[in-house]
Design a protein around this motif. Structure first.
Motif, PDB file in Angstrom:
ATOM      1  N   GLN A 235      39.972  41.978  37.950  1.00  0.00           N
ATOM      2  CA  GLN A 235      39.442  41.485  39.221  1.00  0.00           C
ATOM      3  C   GLN A 235      38.445  40.346  39.015  1.00  0.00           C
ATOM      4  O   GLN A 235      38.144  39.616  39.975  1.00  0.00           O
ATOM      5  CB  GLN A 235      38.757  42.636  39.980  1.00  0.00           C
ATOM      6  CG  GLN A 235      39.671  43.805  40.290  1.00  0.00           C
ATOM      7  CD  GLN A 235      40.867  43.400  41.148  1.00  0.00           C
ATOM      8  OE1 GLN A 235      40.759  42.499  41.972  1.00  0.00           O
ATOM      9  NE2 GLN A 235      41.999  44.072  40.965  1.00  0.00           N
ATOM     10  N   ASP A 247      48.602  33.995  41.053  1.00  0.00           N
ATOM     11  CA  ASP A 247      48.318  35.333  41.590  1.00  0.00           C
ATOM     12  C   ASP A 247      48.616  36.373  40.514  1.00  0.00           C
ATOM     13  O   ASP A 247      49.758  36.532  40.072  1.00  0.00           O
ATOM     14  CB  ASP A 247      49.177  35.574  42.841  1.00  0.00           C
ATOM     15  CG  ASP A 247      48.855  36.929  43.481  1.00  0.00           C
ATOM     16  OD1 ASP A 247      47.826  37.545  43.118  1.00  0.00           O
ATOM     17  OD2 ASP A 247      49.626  37.363  44.364  1.00  0.00           O
ATOM     18  N   THR A 249      48.244  39.634  40.851  1.00  0.00           N
ATOM     19  CA  THR A 249      48.513  40.960  41.418  1.00  0.00           C
ATOM     20  C   THR A 249      49.748  41.629  40.814  1.00  0.00           C
ATOM     21  O   THR A 249      49.707  42.817  40.468  1.00  0.00           O
ATOM     22  CB  THR A 249      48.662  40.854  42.938  1.00  0.00           C
ATOM     23  OG1 THR A 249      47.466  40.277  43.478  1.00  0.00           O
ATOM     24  CG2 THR A 249      48.867  42.230  43.545  1.00  0.00           C
ATOM     25  N   PRO A 250      50.881  40.910  40.617  1.00  0.00           N
ATOM     26  CA  PRO A 250      52.064  41.597  40.055  1.00  0.00           C
ATOM     27  C   PRO A 250      51.875  42.071  38.618  1.00  0.00           C
ATOM     28  O   PRO A 250      52.682  42.851  38.128  1.00  0.00           O
ATOM     29  CB  PRO A 250      53.154  40.510  40.148  1.00  0.00           C
ATOM     30  CG  PRO A 250      52.656  39.517  41.136  1.00  0.00           C
ATOM     31  CD  PRO A 250      51.181  39.532  41.005  1.00  0.00           C
ATOM     32  N   ILE A 252      48.858  43.411  37.316  1.00  0.00           N
ATOM     33  CA  ILE A 252      47.668  44.242  37.159  1.00  0.00           C
ATOM     34  C   ILE A 252      48.035  45.717  37.328  1.00  0.00           C
ATOM     35  O   ILE A 252      48.696  46.092  38.300  1.00  0.00           O
ATOM     36  CB  ILE A 252      46.581  43.839  38.172  1.00  0.00           C
ATOM     37  CG1 ILE A 252      46.109  42.408  37.902  1.00  0.00           C
ATOM     38  CG2 ILE A 252      45.394  44.808  38.100  1.00  0.00           C
ATOM     39  CD1 ILE A 252      45.085  41.912  38.896  1.00  0.00           C
ATOM     40  N   ARG A 253      47.577  46.532  36.394  1.00  0.00           N
ATOM     41  CA  ARG A 253      47.658  47.998  36.489  1.00  0.00           C
ATOM     42  C   ARG A 253      46.349  48.574  35.973  1.00  0.00           C
ATOM     43  O   ARG A 253      45.928  48.250  34.854  1.00  0.00           O
ATOM     44  CB  ARG A 253      48.826  48.547  35.665  1.00  0.00           C
ATOM     45  CG  ARG A 253      50.196  48.272  36.287  1.00  0.00           C
ATOM     46  CD  ARG A 253      51.284  49.036  35.564  1.00  0.00           C
ATOM     47  NE  ARG A 253      52.595  48.855  36.181  1.00  0.00           N
ATOM     48  CZ  ARG A 253      53.697  49.448  35.771  1.00  0.00           C
ATOM     49  NH1 ARG A 253      53.646  50.275  34.731  1.00  0.00           N
ATOM     50  NH2 ARG A 253      54.846  49.236  36.379  1.00  0.00           N
ATOM     51  N   ASN A 255      43.382  47.878  36.783  1.00  0.00           N
ATOM     52  CA  ASN A 255      42.424  46.782  36.578  1.00  0.00           C
ATOM     53  C   ASN A 255      42.614  46.102  35.224  1.00  0.00           C
ATOM     54  O   ASN A 255      41.681  45.534  34.664  1.00  0.00           O
ATOM     55  CB  ASN A 255      40.976  47.271  36.712  1.00  0.00           C
ATOM     56  CG  ASN A 255      40.028  46.137  37.060  1.00  0.00           C
ATOM     57  OD1 ASN A 255      40.445  45.105  37.585  1.00  0.00           O
ATOM     58  ND2 ASN A 255      38.765  46.314  36.767  1.00  0.00           N
ATOM     59  N   ALA A 257      45.258  43.278  33.412  1.00  0.00           N
ATOM     60  CA  ALA A 257      46.370  42.345  33.608  1.00  0.00           C
ATOM     61  C   ALA A 257      47.123  42.175  32.287  1.00  0.00           C
ATOM     62  O   ALA A 257      46.522  41.880  31.246  1.00  0.00           O
ATOM     63  CB  ALA A 257      45.851  40.995  34.098  1.00  0.00           C
TER      64      ALA A 257
END
Length: 272
Positions: A235, A247, A249-250, A252-253, A255, A257
């Motif tokens: 984050q 981006d 987001t796809p 990240i698990r 918190n 990457a």
């Protein structure tokens, strides 16, 4: 390990058992591998990685089980990993670098001379050959034609008819053009607004960097240099490619990457 957190792994395990879920189910809910859940319950911090990863996983797991997440994560004493020693892959002698730089400058000078000298010679010869016949364009209106010195009144009309104006020559010499500078491909830039543990490897699997990065720092990777990256505290990370934000987001698990970089610079998720 401090007394206040002794037995935290057993406490997590008992809370999970009371909740009636298995390690695999807990991992599925948190999007964590099952071995991470088991390592937390065994307090096997070395299996998880850097302190920032351990605290992040503990906080997420404690929240799932209804335990005081912030207190648990703040009081866990995890030994910091040893920073990887970066070894240069190639070495170029100083004399070789000087010779290469001098060679590039000589090539540039020769190319410039090859273009500029012929243009200058052609322009000079053109100007020298037509200097006596060339007049400014804005001076054409004030040009006075010569008149015969002994013309009589009766012959004035005939003499004026025979005298023709001399042709005007305007000279516009081309200027040499400077070579256009080529724009290099943009790099992949990673900026850190918070503390993050990173592990970056090249395409051949060799480790480029594995360290704890402080807030405000930045990493820049050339095209084709980076193969795979694992970035903690995702984050607080911003990634740009060719000057445009990416981006995360796809990728990240929990918190963290994780992504690979293809040969064209695009990001792809890591197959787990």
């Amino acid at each position: 390990m401090p007394e206040t957190v002794r037995g935290i792994g057993e406490r997590l395990r008992q809370a999970r058992v009371r909740a009636g879920i298995s390690p695999a189910e807990a991992g599925a809910k948190l999007k964590m591998p099952t071995h991470v859940i088991e390592a937390l319950e065994r307090e096997d911090w070395s299996r998880i990685g850097a302190p920032v990863f351990v605290r992040g996983h503990l906080r997420s797991y404690a929240k799932l089980l209804g335990l005081p997440a912030d207190a648990i994560a703040a009081n866990v004493a995890v030994p910091a990993p040893k920073a990887a020693e970066l070894v240069p892959r190639t070495y170029t002698p100083r004399m070789q670098r000087v010779v290469e730089q001098t060679g590039r400058r000589l090539v540039y000078v020769l190319i410039t001379a090859t273009i500029a000298v012929p243009v200058w010679l052609a322009t000079r010869s053109h100007l020298d050959g037509s200097a006596n016949d060339a007049v400014p364009l804005d001076g054409a209106a004030s040009l006075t034609l010569p008149q015969p010195a002994t013309a009589t009144t009766a012959d004035t009309g005939t003499a004026s008819a025979r005298v023709q104006p001399e042709p005007l020559v305007a000279s516009i010499a081309p200027m040499p053009q400077r070579p256009q500078a080529t724009t290099a491909a943009s790099d992949l830039t990673v900026s850190f607004s918070g503390e993050s543990w990173v592990r970056v490897t090249a395409a051949d699997g060799s480790v480029i960097e594995q360290a704890l990065v402080q807030p405000g720092q930045q990493r820049v990777f050339k095209a084709g240099q980076l193969g795979q990256a694992v970035l903690g505290n995702a984050q607080a990370i911003a990634v740009q490619y060719q000057g445009r934000p990416v981006d995360l987001t796809p990728y990240i698990r929990a918190n963290v990457a994780r992504f690979t970089v293809s040969s064209d610079g695009s990001l792809q998720p890591v197959d787990r």
